[in-house]
Design an enzyme around this catalytic site. Structure first.
Site, PDB file in Angstrom:
ATOM      1  N   THR A 123      56.993  -7.696  78.706  1.00 41.18           N
ATOM      2  CA  THR A 123      58.195  -6.855  79.040  1.00 41.18           C
ATOM      3  C   THR A 123      59.369  -7.670  78.424  1.00 41.18           C
ATOM      4  O   THR A 123      59.417  -8.972  78.721  1.00 41.18           O
ATOM      5  CB  THR A 123      58.122  -6.514  80.747  1.00 41.18           C
ATOM      6  OG1 THR A 123      57.107  -6.003  81.152  1.00 41.18           O
ATOM      7  CG2 THR A 123      59.523  -6.017  81.085  1.00 41.18           C
ATOM      8  N   LEU A 124      59.929  -6.707  77.785  1.00 43.43           N
ATOM      9  CA  LEU A 124      61.044  -7.055  76.974  1.00 43.43           C
ATOM     10  C   LEU A 124      62.479  -6.653  77.662  1.00 43.43           C
ATOM     11  O   LEU A 124      62.480  -5.575  77.975  1.00 43.43           O
ATOM     12  CB  LEU A 124      61.267  -6.816  75.624  1.00 43.43           C
ATOM     13  CG  LEU A 124      59.854  -7.078  74.840  1.00 43.43           C
ATOM     14  CD1 LEU A 124      59.815  -5.898  73.705  1.00 43.43           C
ATOM     15  CD2 LEU A 124      59.958  -8.365  74.315  1.00 43.43           C
ATOM     16  N   GLU A 125      63.306  -7.665  77.947  1.00 42.25           N
ATOM     17  CA  GLU A 125      64.775  -7.567  78.444  1.00 42.25           C
ATOM     18  C   GLU A 125      65.667  -7.386  77.200  1.00 42.25           C
ATOM     19  O   GLU A 125      65.724  -8.596  76.584  1.00 42.25           O
ATOM     20  CB  GLU A 125      64.979  -8.013  79.391  1.00 42.25           C
ATOM     21  CG  GLU A 125      66.285  -7.693  80.769  1.00 42.25           C
ATOM     22  CD  GLU A 125      67.453  -8.549  80.049  1.00 42.25           C
ATOM     23  OE1 GLU A 125      68.346  -7.870  79.693  1.00 42.25           O
ATOM     24  OE2 GLU A 125      67.602  -9.730  80.127  1.00 42.25           O
ATOM     25  N   SER A 136      67.240 -12.683  64.894  1.00 44.58           N
ATOM     26  CA  SER A 136      68.544 -12.736  64.569  1.00 44.58           C
ATOM     27  C   SER A 136      69.377 -11.469  64.098  1.00 44.58           C
ATOM     28  O   SER A 136      70.385 -11.379  64.320  1.00 44.58           O
ATOM     29  CB  SER A 136      68.873 -13.632  63.415  1.00 44.58           C
ATOM     30  OG  SER A 136      68.175 -13.355  62.151  1.00 44.58           O
TER      31      SER A 136
END
Length: 191
Positions: free
Chosen positions: A136-138, A113
Site C-alpha cells: 500500500t502506497l501513500e 525523484s
C-alpha cells in the site's frame, strides 16, 4: 546488512517469486512510444508501478483522522489510469507487484525523484522479513495545487538489504502474525 544488486534481484524474482509480475529491465516507454515514469530493475533496486485503484482522502464528513478507529468513508474510490490528489491532501494506492520478502531481507521503499521534484511524496514502511502482499502506497501532495499520479508507471524504488548469515532475525513478520500479511489491494489502517 548489504544492499543487493540487479543480479540478485533478478535471481530472487525469477527463481523464488520475490516480485510478481517482474520486469528484468528498465521500462521507459509504453508500446505506443510515449514516455513513462520508469519502472523495473535498476542497478541496486526495483522501481514499482502503481495499480489502477486509488483511495483519495476527503473531508466531506468533517471527521477526525484516527488510526485506531479509521472511517472508510474518509476516502473516495477511484479506478483509472491516473489520479488527481487535491492540494495538501493524500491518496492511497497499491503496487502492481506482489512481494514475497525472504527471511534474511529487509526492504526499504523510497519515492522516485520525478514525483518528489513536483511536491508529491511517497511513504511506505519497510517490508519486513517474510512479509508478503501488495504494497500500500501513500502519496502526499505537499503543494497548493492539484497533483497527478499515473497508474502503470514507476512511483517508488524498493531497496533490498540482506543480513549476514549469522544475523538473521529471530522473529519474522510472518512468525508474529503481522496484521498486513498477505494483503491484496489498497489496505486501510488496521489495529
Amino acid at each position: 546488512m548489504s544492499i543487493k544488486s540487479d543480479r540478485w534481484i533478478r535471481k530472487m524474482a525469477e527463481e523464488h517469486g520475490m516480485i510478481e509480475p517482474y520486469e528484468p529491465g528498465q521500462v521507459r516507454f509504453n508500446e505506443a512510444g510515449d514516455k513513462l515514469v520508469s519502472y523495473g530493475t535498476s542497478s541496486y533496486g526495483y522501481d514499482v508501478r502503481c495499480a489502477r485503484e486509488f483511495k483519495v482522502f476527503t473531508n466531506v464528513h468533517s471527521a477526525i483522522v484516527d488510526p485506531k478507529n479509521f472511517d472508510e468513508n474518509s476516502f473516495i474510490d477511484i479506478v483509472g489510469d491516473e489520479c488527481i490528489i487535491p492540494p495538501n491532501s493524500f491518496a492511497l494506492a497499491r503496487t502492481v507487484e506482489y512481494f514475497r520478502i525472504p527471511r534474511d531481507v529487509l526492504t526499504i521503499c523510497l519515492g522516485k525523484s520525478t514525483y518528489a521534484r513536483c511536491g508529491i511524496i511517497v511513504n511506505v514502511t519497510p517490508l519486513e522479513p517474510e512479509w508478503e502482499g501488495h504494497v500500500t502506497l501513500e502519496f502526499s501532495n505537499t503543494t497548493t495545487l492539484p497533483a497527478r499520479i499515473y497508474a502503470g508507471e514507476g512511483v517508488a524504488q524498493m531497496l533490498f538489504f540482506q543480513s549476514d548469515a549469522d544475523d538473521i532475525c529471530e522473529t519474522s513478520y510472518k512468525d508474529r502474525g503481522g496484521k498486513y500479511q498477505g494483503q491484496r489491494g489498497v489496505t486501510l489502517p488496521r489495529t
